[in-house]
Motif scaffolding. Structure first.
Motif, PDB file in Angstrom:
ATOM      1  N   CYS A 141      53.248  60.256  47.425  1.00  0.00           N
ATOM      2  CA  CYS A 141      52.613  61.468  46.889  1.00  0.00           C
ATOM      3  C   CYS A 141      53.608  62.624  46.815  1.00  0.00           C
ATOM      4  O   CYS A 141      53.654  63.344  45.821  1.00  0.00           O
ATOM      5  N   HIS A 144      56.085  61.654  43.898  1.00  0.00           N
ATOM      6  CA  HIS A 144      55.629  61.356  42.536  1.00  0.00           C
ATOM      7  C   HIS A 144      54.383  62.099  42.065  1.00  0.00           C
ATOM      8  O   HIS A 144      54.116  62.145  40.868  1.00  0.00           O
ATOM      9  N   LYS A 145      53.632  62.659  42.951  1.00  0.00           N
ATOM     10  CA  LYS A 145      52.416  63.354  42.537  1.00  0.00           C
ATOM     11  C   LYS A 145      52.786  64.765  42.115  1.00  0.00           C
ATOM     12  O   LYS A 145      53.434  65.490  42.863  1.00  0.00           O
ATOM     13  N   ASN A 146      52.410  65.162  40.935  1.00  0.00           N
ATOM     14  CA  ASN A 146      52.806  66.466  40.378  1.00  0.00           C
ATOM     15  C   ASN A 146      51.878  67.576  40.870  1.00  0.00           C
ATOM     16  O   ASN A 146      51.092  68.135  40.107  1.00  0.00           O
ATOM     17  N   ILE A 147      52.014  67.852  42.173  1.00  0.00           N
ATOM     18  CA  ILE A 147      51.264  68.946  42.772  1.00  0.00           C
ATOM     19  C   ILE A 147      52.230  69.804  43.594  1.00  0.00           C
ATOM     20  O   ILE A 147      53.317  69.365  43.943  1.00  0.00           O
ATOM     21  N   GLN A 152      49.562  69.330  48.890  1.00  0.00           N
ATOM     22  CA  GLN A 152      49.735  67.997  49.460  1.00  0.00           C
ATOM     23  C   GLN A 152      48.689  67.758  50.548  1.00  0.00           C
ATOM     24  O   GLN A 152      48.370  68.649  51.323  1.00  0.00           O
TER      25      GLN A 152
END
Length: 154
Positions: A141, A144-147, A152
């Motif tokens: 996450c 690779h997670k676009n936040i 998070q």
């Protein structure tokens, strides 16, 4: 005169003091400040979500009827003392909004309510969470997670 949307076309959250209106050179509206920032800062996509026109700058404001040309008189990285320019996203934000809403999104802060320590990067935060709170951030996450860091999940 265009219809004023009540919510963002991407996240469907209502526009509010936490999600401002955005305007770029094409004058399309309907994308909130957080979604525009996410697109420009995290995804490196500086195009309009509607017409795909490349937008060098985007202005966030409280006025749903603002037009881009209103802000063009003082360009570069300054459109007036009431705005802060974010270089990474090439967006202008009202100063107080930037300090209260945008800066905290980008910070690596311990999510534990009793702690709230600030860290320089995700690795330092992960070490702290594991060592001090016996909790972890998912490596996939984080990478690779676009936040934003503050979004998070532990």
């Amino acid at each position: 005169m265009q219809d004023i949307e009540r919510s963002c076309a991407i996240c469907y959250e209502e526009f509010s003091a936490r999600r401002l209106f955005t305007v770029g050179a094409c004058n399309h509206s309907g994308i909130c400040s957080i979604c525009a920032l996410r697109s420009r800062h995290l995804l490196h996509d500086h195009s309009c979500s509607f017409c795909k026109q490349d937008m060098e700058y985007v202005v966030c404001c409280f006025n749903p009827q603002a037009e881009f040309r209103q802000f063009q008189q003082r360009w570069g990285d300054n459109i007036g003392p009431e705005f802060t320019f974010d270089r990474n996203s090439r967006m202008f934000f009202p100063k107080q909004y930037y300090e209260n809403e945008i800066c905290p999104l980008k910070q690596f802060v311990c999510p534990e309510s009793s702690c709230k320590k600030l860290f320089r990067d995700a690795n330092a935060l992960k070490r702290h969470l594991t060592g001090s709170h016996k909790k972890v951030l998912c490596d996939l996450c984080v990478k690779h997670k676009n936040i934003f860091p503050a979004e998070q999940v532990v």
